[in-house]
Enzyme design. Structure first.
Site, mmCIF file in Angstrom:
data_model
loop_
_atom_site.group_PDB
_atom_site.id
_atom_site.type_symbol
_atom_site.label_atom_id
_atom_site.label_comp_id
_atom_site.label_asym_id
_atom_site.label_seq_id
_atom_site.Cartn_x
_atom_site.Cartn_y
_atom_site.Cartn_z
ATOM 1 N N ASN A 9 0.846 -1.151 0.038
ATOM 2 C CA ASN A 9 0.051 0.041 -0.008
ATOM 3 C C ASN A 9 1.045 1.328 0.173
ATOM 4 O O ASN A 9 1.477 1.548 1.038
ATOM 5 C CB ASN A 9 -0.992 -0.107 1.187
ATOM 6 C CG ASN A 9 -1.914 1.303 1.219
ATOM 7 O OD1 ASN A 9 -1.796 2.086 0.411
ATOM 8 N ND2 ASN A 9 -2.450 1.509 2.500
ATOM 9 N N LYS A 11 0.259 4.396 -0.386
ATOM 10 C CA LYS A 11 -0.436 5.415 0.249
ATOM 11 C C LYS A 11 -0.312 6.544 -0.651
ATOM 12 O O LYS A 11 -0.115 6.405 -1.812
ATOM 13 C CB LYS A 11 -0.046 5.791 1.689
ATOM 14 C CG LYS A 11 -0.164 4.548 2.640
ATOM 15 C CD LYS A 11 0.101 4.460 3.957
ATOM 16 C CE LYS A 11 -0.155 3.093 4.792
ATOM 17 N NZ LYS A 11 -0.108 3.401 6.021
ATOM 18 N N HIS A 95 -9.419 1.369 4.705
ATOM 19 C CA HIS A 95 -8.235 1.477 5.416
ATOM 20 C C HIS A 95 -8.317 2.173 6.554
ATOM 21 O O HIS A 95 -9.026 3.254 6.816
ATOM 22 C CB HIS A 95 -7.078 1.986 4.615
ATOM 23 C CG HIS A 95 -5.625 1.997 5.014
ATOM 24 N ND1 HIS A 95 -5.127 2.849 6.106
ATOM 25 C CD2 HIS A 95 -4.645 0.925 4.742
ATOM 26 C CE1 HIS A 95 -4.048 2.535 6.481
ATOM 27 N NE2 HIS A 95 -3.714 1.354 6.152
ATOM 28 N N GLU A 97 -6.659 4.766 7.830
ATOM 29 C CA GLU A 97 -6.433 6.002 7.728
ATOM 30 C C GLU A 97 -7.840 6.691 6.984
ATOM 31 O O GLU A 97 -7.846 7.946 7.306
ATOM 32 C CB GLU A 97 -5.368 6.239 6.646
ATOM 33 C CG GLU A 97 -3.874 5.979 7.490
ATOM 34 C CD GLU A 97 -2.801 5.532 6.905
ATOM 35 O OE1 GLU A 97 -2.726 5.592 5.537
ATOM 36 O OE2 GLU A 97 -1.887 5.122 7.536
ATOM 37 N N GLU A 166 -5.143 -4.862 10.574
ATOM 38 C CA GLU A 166 -4.287 -3.881 10.714
ATOM 39 C C GLU A 166 -4.582 -2.906 12.060
ATOM 40 O O GLU A 166 -5.322 -2.000 12.213
ATOM 41 C CB GLU A 166 -4.259 -2.699 9.481
ATOM 42 C CG GLU A 166 -3.914 -3.408 8.104
ATOM 43 C CD GLU A 166 -3.151 -2.324 7.246
ATOM 44 O OE1 GLU A 166 -2.244 -2.698 6.646
ATOM 45 O OE2 GLU A 166 -3.783 -1.299 7.033
ATOM 46 N N GLY A 172 2.796 2.370 10.822
ATOM 47 C CA GLY A 172 3.515 3.331 10.925
ATOM 48 C C GLY A 172 4.547 3.786 12.036
ATOM 49 O O GLY A 172 5.162 4.862 12.215
ATOM 50 N N SER A 212 3.530 -2.158 10.371
ATOM 51 C CA SER A 212 5.103 -2.090 10.544
ATOM 52 C C SER A 212 5.559 -3.730 10.217
ATOM 53 O O SER A 212 6.592 -4.209 11.124
ATOM 54 C CB SER A 212 5.350 -1.718 12.218
ATOM 55 O OG SER A 212 5.119 -0.574 12.116
HETATM 56 P P1 13P Z 1 3.412 0.306 7.749
HETATM 57 O O1 13P Z 1 3.783 -0.850 7.087
HETATM 58 O O2 13P Z 1 3.811 1.383 7.364
HETATM 59 O O3 13P Z 1 3.143 0.180 9.183
HETATM 60 O O4 13P Z 1 1.574 0.726 7.285
HETATM 61 C C1 13P Z 1 0.860 -0.454 7.208
HETATM 62 C C2 13P Z 1 -0.422 -0.174 6.283
HETATM 63 O O5 13P Z 1 -1.224 0.706 6.857
HETATM 64 C C3 13P Z 1 -0.752 -0.719 5.305
HETATM 65 O O6 13P Z 1 -1.881 -0.569 4.835
#
Ligand code: 13P
Length: 250
Positions: A9, A11, A95, A97, A166, A172, A212
């Site tokens: 992803n 982003k 997601h 976010e 997740e 992150g 992560s």
């Molecule tokens: P990270 O791997 O940067 O923690 O992000 C995970 C994520 O949100 C994948 O959709």
């Protein structure tokens, strides 16, 4: 036997040559991998170029969101048909976010999911609790509610869905769920799916872990019985680390 699926992803990152160069490098690194489904999910603006870069390879294309209407006055939105026309196979839905910053709810997740399925896209539906919810002992309630409501009323199509667990506190932050913590929630999600359909369907559904995931923790996470892949953020932006995670799933 569930095939593992590792999806990047991206982003809101990468444009132009940086995006296509990354795909070219991933293609080289994973050219021999056939046991793991490899997916990249660039931003909308890069999808067409990414589709050309992925064409004929074992790297599949995904998008990061989809609207539930097929067309019309929805400024700024992208329909499932548009994604399909751009050469997309997978689409991330719900997601954290999007839930956190853009008002996504279990109800809108469900609408997007239905639109994606109707267009023949494979949805990757994200669920996961916040740290506050976990600390308050509400992890189970939240994950079961997101799974049941987000995936409601799709009948036999449930078997076509990929789920990503997740935990928001692991995204992150560099703070990964332990393999045991992740496995516990993956098993909970699979039990919930079995209640919504039956054991056979639930056993066939791929459940990815995200938060992560890195080359040094991927193998242990991916060896848990109910962890069928990863949804990778930061580590998906470099071919070397993304490919190392893919290879940890072989
Ligand atoms: P990270 O791997 O940067 O923690 O992000 C995970 C994520 O949100 C994948 O959709």
């Amino acid at each position: 036997m569930r095939k593992k699926i590792i999806a990047g992803n991206w982003k809101m990152n990468l444009t132009g040559a940086a995006a296509t160069d990354l795909i070219e490098a991933i293609k080289r690194e994973v050219a021999d991998v056939d046991k793991v489904e490899v997916v990249v999910c660039p931003p909308f603006t890069e999808l067409k170029a990414a589709a050309a870069a992925c064409a004929g390879s074992n790297v599949m294309l995904g998008a990061q969101n989809v609207h539930w209407e097929s067309a019309g006055a929805f400024t700024g939105e992208i329909s499932a048909a548009m994604l399909q026309a751009a050469g997309v196979k997978y689409v991330i839905i719900g997601h954290s976010e999007r839930r956190q910053y853009f008002g996504e709810t279990d109800e809108t997740v469900n609408k997007r999911l239905k639109a994606a399925l109707a267009a023949g896209l494979i949805p990757i539906v994200c669920v996961g609790e916040t740290l506050e919810e976990r600390d308050a002992g509400r992890m189970e309630d939240v994950v079961v509610r997101q799974t049941k409501t987000g995936l409601a009323d799709i009948g036999a199509e449930l078997s076509k869905v990929v789920i990503a667990y997740e935990p928001v506190w692991a995204i992150g932050t560099g703070r990964t769920a332990t393999p045991a913590q992740a496995q516990e929630v993956h098993a909970l999600i699979r039990r919930t799916l079995a209640e919504m359909s039956d054991g056979d369907v639930a056993n066939g559904i791929q459940i990815q872990y995200g938060g992560s995931m890195k080359p040094d923790n991927a193998k242990e996470l991916l060896s848990q019985p109910d962890i069928d892949g990863g949804l990778i953020g930061g580590a998906a932006l470099k071919a070397e680390s993304f490919a190392a995670i893919v290879k940890a799933g072989v």
